[in-house]
Design a protein around this motif. Sequence first.
Motif, PDB file in Angstrom:
ATOM      1  N   ARG A 289      75.143  45.792  -6.127  1.00 31.76           N
ATOM      2  CA  ARG A 289      76.158  46.662  -7.337  1.00 31.76           C
ATOM      3  C   ARG A 289      75.479  47.660  -7.233  1.00 31.76           C
ATOM      4  O   ARG A 289      73.902  47.966  -7.518  1.00 31.76           O
ATOM      5  N   VAL A 290      76.305  48.535  -6.833  1.00 27.76           N
ATOM      6  CA  VAL A 290      75.481  49.702  -6.474  1.00 27.76           C
ATOM      7  C   VAL A 290      75.919  51.259  -7.822  1.00 27.76           C
ATOM      8  O   VAL A 290      77.251  50.686  -7.927  1.00 27.76           O
ATOM      9  N   ALA A 291      75.607  51.524  -7.916  1.00 23.94           N
ATOM     10  CA  ALA A 291      75.864  53.142  -8.302  1.00 23.94           C
ATOM     11  C   ALA A 291      75.730  54.625  -8.405  1.00 23.94           C
ATOM     12  O   ALA A 291      74.625  54.533  -7.201  1.00 23.94           O
ATOM     13  N   THR A 292      76.225  54.945  -8.801  1.00 23.19           N
ATOM     14  CA  THR A 292      75.476  57.089  -8.293  1.00 23.19           C
ATOM     15  C   THR A 292      75.123  57.159  -9.904  1.00 23.19           C
ATOM     16  O   THR A 292      75.785  57.699 -10.723  1.00 23.19           O
TER      17      THR A 292
ATOM     18  N   TRP B 106      79.472  45.894  -0.557  1.00 26.75           N
ATOM     19  CA  TRP B 106      79.233  46.792  -1.731  1.00 26.75           C
ATOM     20  C   TRP B 106      80.044  46.789  -2.624  1.00 26.75           C
ATOM     21  O   TRP B 106      81.173  46.924  -2.612  1.00 26.75           O
ATOM     22  N   GLU B 107      79.464  46.486  -4.657  1.00 24.82           N
ATOM     23  CA  GLU B 107      80.518  46.829  -5.250  1.00 24.82           C
ATOM     24  C   GLU B 107      80.030  47.899  -6.349  1.00 24.82           C
ATOM     25  O   GLU B 107      78.863  48.067  -6.470  1.00 24.82           O
ATOM     26  N   LEU B 108      81.122  48.691  -6.463  1.00 24.40           N
ATOM     27  CA  LEU B 108      80.513  49.870  -7.070  1.00 24.40           C
ATOM     28  C   LEU B 108      80.639  49.192  -9.216  1.00 24.40           C
ATOM     29  O   LEU B 108      81.281  48.786  -9.596  1.00 24.40           O
TER      30      LEU B 108
ATOM     31  N   LEU C 221      81.534  56.225   0.296  1.00 29.21           N
ATOM     32  CA  LEU C 221      81.073  55.875   0.667  1.00 29.21           C
ATOM     33  C   LEU C 221      80.199  54.494   0.640  1.00 29.21           C
ATOM     34  O   LEU C 221      80.229  53.527   1.160  1.00 29.21           O
ATOM     35  N   ILE C 222      81.007  53.823  -1.167  1.00 29.33           N
ATOM     36  CA  ILE C 222      80.536  52.649  -1.282  1.00 29.33           C
ATOM     37  C   ILE C 222      81.955  51.699  -0.751  1.00 29.33           C
ATOM     38  O   ILE C 222      81.249  50.515  -0.193  1.00 29.33           O
TER      39      ILE C 222
ATOM     40  N   ARG D 206      67.301  49.254 -17.192  1.00 25.64           N
ATOM     41  CA  ARG D 206      66.446  48.338 -17.842  1.00 25.64           C
ATOM     42  C   ARG D 206      67.427  46.844 -17.850  1.00 25.64           C
ATOM     43  O   ARG D 206      66.641  45.336 -18.079  1.00 25.64           O
ATOM     44  N   LYS D 207      68.535  46.856 -18.300  1.00 26.64           N
ATOM     45  CA  LYS D 207      69.519  46.032 -18.539  1.00 26.64           C
ATOM     46  C   LYS D 207      70.375  44.759 -17.189  1.00 26.64           C
ATOM     47  O   LYS D 207      70.467  43.760 -16.767  1.00 26.64           O
ATOM     48  N   GLN D 208      69.307  45.939 -15.989  1.00 25.05           N
ATOM     49  CA  GLN D 208      69.529  45.345 -14.553  1.00 25.05           C
ATOM     50  C   GLN D 208      70.823  44.956 -14.370  1.00 25.05           C
ATOM     51  O   GLN D 208      71.576  44.372 -13.477  1.00 25.05           O
ATOM     52  N   LEU D 209      72.090  45.761 -14.811  1.00 28.36           N
ATOM     53  CA  LEU D 209      73.163  45.695 -14.086  1.00 28.36           C
ATOM     54  C   LEU D 209      73.598  46.559 -13.161  1.00 28.36           C
ATOM     55  O   LEU D 209      74.253  46.592 -12.161  1.00 28.36           O
ATOM     56  N   CYS D 210      72.648  47.368 -12.329  1.00 28.89           N
ATOM     57  CA  CYS D 210      72.923  47.909 -11.275  1.00 28.89           C
ATOM     58  C   CYS D 210      71.921  47.507 -10.298  1.00 28.89           C
ATOM     59  O   CYS D 210      70.124  47.264 -10.512  1.00 28.89           O
ATOM     60  N   ILE D 211      71.586  47.558  -9.114  1.00 25.71           N
ATOM     61  CA  ILE D 211      70.652  46.926  -8.093  1.00 25.71           C
ATOM     62  C   ILE D 211      70.433  48.466  -7.339  1.00 25.71           C
ATOM     63  O   ILE D 211      69.153  48.660  -6.601  1.00 25.71           O
ATOM     64  N   VAL D 212      71.488  48.997  -6.445  1.00 26.75           N
ATOM     65  CA  VAL D 212      71.019  50.057  -5.514  1.00 26.75           C
ATOM     66  C   VAL D 212      71.910  51.695  -6.251  1.00 26.75           C
ATOM     67  O   VAL D 212      72.936  51.463  -6.557  1.00 26.75           O
ATOM     68  N   PHE D 213      71.054  52.647  -6.353  1.00 27.64           N
ATOM     69  CA  PHE D 213      71.339  53.980  -6.891  1.00 27.64           C
ATOM     70  C   PHE D 213      71.173  54.764  -5.398  1.00 27.64           C
ATOM     71  O   PHE D 213      70.475  54.832  -5.115  1.00 27.64           O
ATOM     72  N   ILE D 214      72.339  55.836  -5.885  1.00 25.42           N
ATOM     73  CA  ILE D 214      72.542  56.592  -4.365  1.00 25.42           C
ATOM     74  C   ILE D 214      73.086  57.839  -5.435  1.00 25.42           C
ATOM     75  O   ILE D 214      73.336  58.037  -6.859  1.00 25.42           O
ATOM     76  N   PHE D 215      71.879  58.522  -5.091  1.00 22.34           N
ATOM     77  CA  PHE D 215      71.541  60.154  -6.262  1.00 22.34           C
ATOM     78  C   PHE D 215      71.846  61.478  -5.085  1.00 22.34           C
ATOM     79  O   PHE D 215      71.453  61.686  -4.343  1.00 22.34           O
ATOM     80  N   CYS D 216      72.820  62.566  -5.958  1.00 23.81           N
ATOM     81  CA  CYS D 216      72.908  63.532  -5.415  1.00 23.81           C
ATOM     82  C   CYS D 216      72.713  64.541  -6.339  1.00 23.81           C
ATOM     83  O   CYS D 216      73.374  64.994  -7.276  1.00 23.81           O
ATOM     84  N   ILE D 217      71.282  65.919  -6.586  1.00 24.95           N
ATOM     85  CA  ILE D 217      71.456  66.246  -7.615  1.00 24.95           C
ATOM     86  C   ILE D 217      71.182  67.955  -6.884  1.00 24.95           C
ATOM     87  O   ILE D 217      70.789  68.222  -6.037  1.00 24.95           O
ATOM     88  N   ILE D 218      72.603  68.453  -7.708  1.00 25.68           N
ATOM     89  CA  ILE D 218      72.274  70.344  -6.966  1.00 25.68           C
ATOM     90  C   ILE D 218      72.591  71.208  -8.199  1.00 25.68           C
ATOM     91  O   ILE D 218      73.000  71.078  -9.280  1.00 25.68           O
TER      92      ILE D 218
END
Length: 104
Positions: A27-30, A62-64, A55-56, A92-104
């Motif tokens: 379970r992936v989120a960005t 991988w599930e968005l 990407l996802i 905290r609720k463990q809804l996602c497992i993997v996070f992808i970050f890009c901060i500009i």
Amino acid sequence: MATARDNLARKQIFIPATVPEEEIVLRVATYCRVSSDSEDQLNSFAAQNTHYNSLIKSHDRWELVDIYADEGITGTSAKKRPDFQRMLEDCRKQLCIVFIFCII
């Protein structure tokens, strides 16, 4: 005389996975953020979202779950970023497992 490493090795127990690896879906989120409303940053914001969606989708297992995005908000304080706060709550609720970050 046994070393600490020897003692550790004797206490390790292998527990096989109950679900075959090929059946595991991540379970992936960005999280995307740009710090201003300038046109070039807003274009970057759109490009981030497009890139991470592609990407996802390119990974079969991988599930968005969600896209968290704070547009035109400074990064000096996490409290001022509503989607960042929502993302932390979902973690905290463990809804996602993997996070992808890009901060500009």
